[in-house]
Design an enzyme around this catalytic site. Structure first.
Site, PDB file in Angstrom:
ATOM      1  N   ASP A  52      24.752-144.143  -0.730  1.00 36.48           N
ATOM      2  CA  ASP A  52      24.636-144.449  -2.153  1.00 36.48           C
ATOM      3  C   ASP A  52      24.262-143.205  -2.955  1.00 36.48           C
ATOM      4  O   ASP A  52      23.902-142.167  -2.396  1.00 36.48           O
ATOM      5  CB  ASP A  52      23.571-145.529  -2.375  1.00 36.48           C
ATOM      6  N   TYR A 111      19.074-143.489  10.536  1.00 34.88           N
ATOM      7  CA  TYR A 111      18.550-143.126   9.216  1.00 34.88           C
ATOM      8  C   TYR A 111      17.051-142.857   9.306  1.00 34.88           C
ATOM      9  O   TYR A 111      16.346-143.439  10.137  1.00 34.88           O
ATOM     10  CB  TYR A 111      18.766-144.251   8.206  1.00 34.88           C
TER      11      TYR A 111
END
Length: 245
Positions: A52, A111
Site C-alpha cells: 500500500d 513482514y
C-alpha cells in the site's frame, strides 16, 4: 524471451503503493519506466506483494520479460541508473525459468512492523516507524497475538474494499519482540488480505496499552465484522522483508 527475477528495496513514502496508477507515482511505474529506458521496449513488471501507499520493502520480489538478453548484473546496474531519483534499489537480478511468477510462485511472505515506544518525538526515523508514546506491555501483545495464528476468517482485519474472493487466510507467525524502545511485530504467511497486517498491529497496540485483553482480540476475530477491529496502524512502520519460493 528471458525472464528476470528482481529483488528490490524501496522507501514507500513518495509512492501511492506498488501498483501502477494512471497519474500518481507507484513503485511498479518507476521500475517500468526504468526498464523502458534500459531496453527501449514497454515492459510489465510483476510484483510479489502489492504494498500500500507508504509501505516500505527490504526484499520485494518482481519479475519481468525482456526481448533483448542482458547479463543479470548489467540489467541490475542499468535499472538502478534509470530508476533514480526515486528511492528504489534493485538489489539483485537473476535469470529464472518462464514458469516463475513473482506473485503466484511465492510460498511465504515475511513482514515486519516497527514501533518506537517512547514519549519523545522522532528525529531520525520519521516516516519509517510508528511512534507510540504510551508504554506497551509487549508480553501481553505477544500472548494475544497467538490467538490469530492458524487458519481463520479474517474479515475483521481486512479493508472494506478488499477484493480477495475469500476472507480466510492462514497465519504462520505473529511475534512481538522488544529491544529497548523498539518493538517489532513480525509476521509470516503465504498471503494476506488488504490492510490485514496493519489492522492486526493496531489491535495489538490496543492490547499493549491495556485497552483490550487477549479475549477482546479473540472476540474481534470471531465477530467477522470490520467494525470490530481496533485502529489500523499507519503505513510508516510496515516493511515487506522477504518472499520465499
Amino acid at each position: 524471451m528471458p525472464r528476470y527475477k528482481l529483488t528490490i528495496e524501496y522507501d514507500g513514502a513518495p509512492f501511492c503503493g506498488w501498483q501502477l496508477q494512471p497519474v500518481l507515482p507507484s513503485v511498479q511505474g518507476a521500475l517500468e519506466a526504468a526498464a523502458l529506458a534500459t531496453c527501449g521496449e514497454a515492459v510489465r513488471v510483476h510484483g510479489a506483494g502489492r504494498t500500500d501507499a507508504g509501505v516500505h520493502a527490504l526484499g520485494q520480489v518482481a519479475h519481468l520479460d525482456i526481448a533483448k538478453p542482458f547479463r543479470a548484473d548489467r540489467l541490475r546496474d542499468a535499472l538502478n541508473a534509470h530508476v533514480r531519483p526515486y528511492p528504489v534499489a534493485v538489489l539483485s537480478t537473476e535469470i529464472v525459468p518462464d514458469s516463475f511468477e513473482a506473485r503466484f510462485s511465492a510460498i511465504r511472505r515475511h513482514y515486519r512492523y516497527r514501533i518506537v515506544n517512547r514519549r519523545s518525538n522522532l528525529a531520525l526515523e520519521i516516516g519509517k516507524v510508528w511512534r507510540v508514546p504510551k508504554p506497551l506491555d509487549t508480553d501481553a501483545m505477544h500472548r494475544a497475538a497467538q490467538v490469530l495464528i492458524g487458519k481463520h476468517d479474517f474479515t475483521t482485519f481486512r479493508d472494506t474494499e478488499c477484493q480477495a474472493a475469500s476472507p480466510e487466510k492462514t497465519l504462520d507467525v505473529l511475534d512481538v519482540v522488544r529491544s529497548g524502545d523498539c518493538v517489532d511485530i513480525i509476521t509470516s504467511a503465504r498471503s494476506y488480505l488488504h490492510s490485514q497486517v496493519r489492522s492486526m498491529v493496531g489491535s495489538l497496540v490496543w492490547v499493549g496499552e491495556g485497552r483490550w485483553s487477549a479475549d477482546d482480540l479473540a472476540a474481534a476475530l470471531a465477530a467477522r465484522r470490520r467494525s470490530a477491529c481496533g485502529p489500523v496502524a499507519p503505513p510508516d512502520g510496515l516493511y515487506l522483508v522477504k518472499v520465499d519460493y
